[in-house]
Design a protein around this motif. Sequence first.
Motif, PDB file in Angstrom:
ATOM      1  N   SER A  94       8.157 -55.607 -14.151  1.00 42.78           N
ATOM      2  CA  SER A  94       8.962 -54.831 -15.857  1.00 42.78           C
ATOM      3  C   SER A  94       8.567 -53.630 -15.667  1.00 42.78           C
ATOM      4  N   VAL A  95       7.399 -53.005 -15.580  1.00 44.12           N
ATOM      5  CA  VAL A  95       6.479 -51.995 -15.506  1.00 44.12           C
ATOM      6  C   VAL A  95       6.930 -50.563 -13.998  1.00 44.12           C
ATOM      7  N   GLY A  96       7.733 -51.436 -13.280  1.00 46.26           N
ATOM      8  CA  GLY A  96       7.945 -50.339 -12.007  1.00 46.26           C
ATOM      9  C   GLY A  96       6.806 -50.449 -11.412  1.00 46.26           C
ATOM     10  N   ASP A  97       6.737 -49.351 -10.327  1.00 49.52           N
ATOM     11  CA  ASP A  97       5.968 -49.794  -9.583  1.00 49.52           C
ATOM     12  C   ASP A  97       4.355 -48.017  -9.645  1.00 49.52           C
ATOM     13  N   ARG A  98       5.637 -48.003 -11.269  1.00 54.15           N
ATOM     14  CA  ARG A  98       4.474 -46.908 -11.255  1.00 54.15           C
ATOM     15  C   ARG A  98       4.644 -46.670 -12.608  1.00 54.15           C
ATOM     16  N   HIS A  99       3.805 -46.882 -13.564  1.00 54.32           N
ATOM     17  CA  HIS A  99       3.723 -46.212 -15.036  1.00 54.32           C
ATOM     18  C   HIS A  99       2.602 -45.484 -15.768  1.00 54.32           C
ATOM     19  N   ASP A 100       3.288 -46.269 -17.346  1.00 56.28           N
ATOM     20  CA  ASP A 100       2.289 -44.589 -18.059  1.00 56.28           C
ATOM     21  C   ASP A 100       0.790 -46.089 -17.730  1.00 56.28           C
ATOM     22  N   GLU A 101       0.010 -45.562 -19.158  1.00 50.60           N
ATOM     23  CA  GLU A 101      -1.276 -46.897 -19.682  1.00 50.60           C
ATOM     24  C   GLU A 101      -0.135 -47.895 -20.474  1.00 50.60           C
TER      25      GLU A 101
ATOM     26  N   GLY B  92      13.973 -44.459  -8.507  1.00 48.71           N
ATOM     27  CA  GLY B  92      13.521 -43.626  -8.827  1.00 48.71           C
ATOM     28  C   GLY B  92      13.092 -42.541  -9.283  1.00 48.71           C
ATOM     29  N   THR B  93      14.177 -42.735 -10.767  1.00 49.68           N
ATOM     30  CA  THR B  93      13.583 -42.196 -12.240  1.00 49.68           C
ATOM     31  C   THR B  93      12.401 -43.089 -12.715  1.00 49.68           C
ATOM     32  N   PRO B  94      12.228 -42.037 -14.015  1.00 51.72           N
ATOM     33  CA  PRO B  94      11.434 -42.625 -13.919  1.00 51.72           C
ATOM     34  C   PRO B  94      11.833 -42.678 -16.010  1.00 51.72           C
ATOM     35  N   HIS B  95      12.115 -44.010 -16.468  1.00 54.59           N
ATOM     36  CA  HIS B  95      12.366 -44.116 -17.782  1.00 54.59           C
ATOM     37  C   HIS B  95      12.219 -44.478 -18.420  1.00 54.59           C
ATOM     38  N   ARG B  96      12.335 -44.967 -19.730  1.00 55.46           N
ATOM     39  CA  ARG B  96      12.056 -45.401 -20.794  1.00 55.46           C
ATOM     40  C   ARG B  96      12.552 -46.515 -22.243  1.00 55.46           C
ATOM     41  N   PRO B  97      12.818 -47.495 -21.992  1.00 53.56           N
ATOM     42  CA  PRO B  97      13.852 -47.977 -22.671  1.00 53.56           C
ATOM     43  C   PRO B  97      13.594 -48.405 -24.599  1.00 53.56           C
ATOM     44  N   SER B  98      13.874 -48.152 -25.449  1.00 52.86           N
ATOM     45  CA  SER B  98      13.181 -48.084 -26.594  1.00 52.86           C
ATOM     46  C   SER B  98      14.137 -48.395 -27.608  1.00 52.86           C
ATOM     47  N   SER B  99      14.303 -49.297 -28.345  1.00 48.50           N
ATOM     48  CA  SER B  99      14.979 -49.778 -29.583  1.00 48.50           C
ATOM     49  C   SER B  99      14.281 -49.301 -31.228  1.00 48.50           C
ATOM     50  N   ALA B 100      14.805 -49.452 -31.754  1.00 46.44           N
ATOM     51  CA  ALA B 100      14.251 -48.229 -32.933  1.00 46.44           C
ATOM     52  C   ALA B 100      14.315 -50.230 -34.014  1.00 46.44           C
ATOM     53  N   ASP B 101      15.673 -50.610 -33.814  1.00 47.05           N
ATOM     54  CA  ASP B 101      15.648 -51.882 -35.019  1.00 47.05           C
ATOM     55  C   ASP B 101      15.846 -52.592 -33.993  1.00 47.05           C
TER      56      ASP B 101
ATOM     57  N   ALA C  51      16.138 -60.056 -22.429  1.00 44.04           N
ATOM     58  CA  ALA C  51      15.321 -59.597 -23.641  1.00 44.04           C
ATOM     59  C   ALA C  51      15.424 -59.433 -24.408  1.00 44.04           C
ATOM     60  N   LYS C  52      13.886 -59.525 -24.956  1.00 42.79           N
ATOM     61  CA  LYS C  52      14.723 -58.897 -26.525  1.00 42.79           C
ATOM     62  C   LYS C  52      13.227 -57.708 -26.718  1.00 42.79           C
ATOM     63  N   VAL C  53      13.375 -56.647 -27.352  1.00 39.64           N
ATOM     64  CA  VAL C  53      13.261 -55.858 -27.312  1.00 39.64           C
ATOM     65  C   VAL C  53      13.619 -55.239 -28.867  1.00 39.64           C
ATOM     66  N   ALA C  54      11.881 -53.941 -28.705  1.00 43.36           N
ATOM     67  CA  ALA C  54      11.775 -53.437 -30.477  1.00 43.36           C
ATOM     68  C   ALA C  54      10.670 -52.919 -29.953  1.00 43.36           C
ATOM     69  N   GLY C  55      10.986 -51.945 -30.336  1.00 40.61           N
ATOM     70  CA  GLY C  55       9.964 -50.264 -30.342  1.00 40.61           C
ATOM     71  C   GLY C  55       9.924 -49.879 -28.965  1.00 40.61           C
ATOM     72  N   GLU C  56       8.950 -49.031 -28.597  1.00 39.93           N
ATOM     73  CA  GLU C  56       9.073 -48.644 -27.245  1.00 39.93           C
ATOM     74  C   GLU C  56       8.453 -49.628 -25.931  1.00 39.93           C
ATOM     75  N   HIS C  57       9.616 -49.524 -24.415  1.00 43.98           N
ATOM     76  CA  HIS C  57       8.500 -49.454 -23.525  1.00 43.98           C
ATOM     77  C   HIS C  57       7.284 -48.611 -23.028  1.00 43.98           C
ATOM     78  N   VAL C  58       7.543 -49.015 -21.684  1.00 40.78           N
ATOM     79  CA  VAL C  58       6.373 -48.114 -21.620  1.00 40.78           C
ATOM     80  C   VAL C  58       7.215 -46.859 -20.484  1.00 40.78           C
ATOM     81  N   TRP C  59       7.519 -45.843 -20.158  1.00 36.41           N
ATOM     82  CA  TRP C  59       7.958 -44.872 -18.976  1.00 36.41           C
ATOM     83  C   TRP C  59       7.044 -45.424 -17.788  1.00 36.41           C
ATOM     84  N   HIS C  60       8.321 -45.298 -16.788  1.00 40.16           N
ATOM     85  CA  HIS C  60       8.183 -46.437 -15.756  1.00 40.16           C
ATOM     86  C   HIS C  60       8.842 -45.543 -13.873  1.00 40.16           C
TER      87      HIS C  60
END
Lengths: 131, 131
Positions: free
Chosen positions: A111-118, A88-97, A35-44
Amino acid sequence: MSDEPIDLAVALAGFDQLWSPRIVTRVNEYDVRIAKVAGEHVWHVHDHTDEFFLVLDGELHIALRDSDGDGERTVVLPRGAVYVVPRGTPHRPSSADGASILMFEPSGTPSVGDRHDEIPEHVDATTGHVL
Amino acid sequence: MSDEPIDLAVALAGFDQLWSPRIVTRVNEYDVRIAKVAGEHVWHVHDHTDEFFLVLDGELHIALRDSDGDGERTVVLPRGAVYVVPRGTPHRPSSADGASILMFEPSGTPSVGDRHDEIPEHVDATTGHVL
């Protein structure tokens, strides 16, 4: 799966969408996704599987909370670093640049897990796209 | 598994033995292993699992035969390329000039497979060493 080697740089050059994993190949019942990523993903949370990250380019941060949702900390993965988020660990990947990453996880893992924020508009909720 | 990221370059700098995989981390019941390689490994077969290769540095060749032992061909993986050897496929990795590789396979998978040619002195028959 392909019966020829796949150059990850070529594979990454083939798409632009952020936070939208592509399935590069399969290993038994597991996907290898990039994946290419930038900014914030979602807590999941993935309730039933660990999730492996390898940073191919750039720098990835992964914010982590205890399984009860407390005790936030962030791990920093420069290029060439690996990390496994335990199930079982809540996590949120991010990458500023911005970063390019490789993941191992069971085929079908959302990609957003079994439970996630909006889920924000810029995050693709998917079990991975074909390359 | 480590609760901090692992830099693969640092991990690779920590050992010299060739064809002797180190377990970097685990993902559910799978190992992420790294190895330094040069010269030829041994022809072998994993009867029950696919095997994933990613080249971190150098160039890896993997000679492959049909499951009946015929039809030899070789795939070439430059740095940044991935390839999955399907279960049941006789294969022999090699690297004329040396390479560093990352593998993903079920924990307990022997480095020389379930069936193999005579194991040369320079090949470590192991299910992976701790880093």
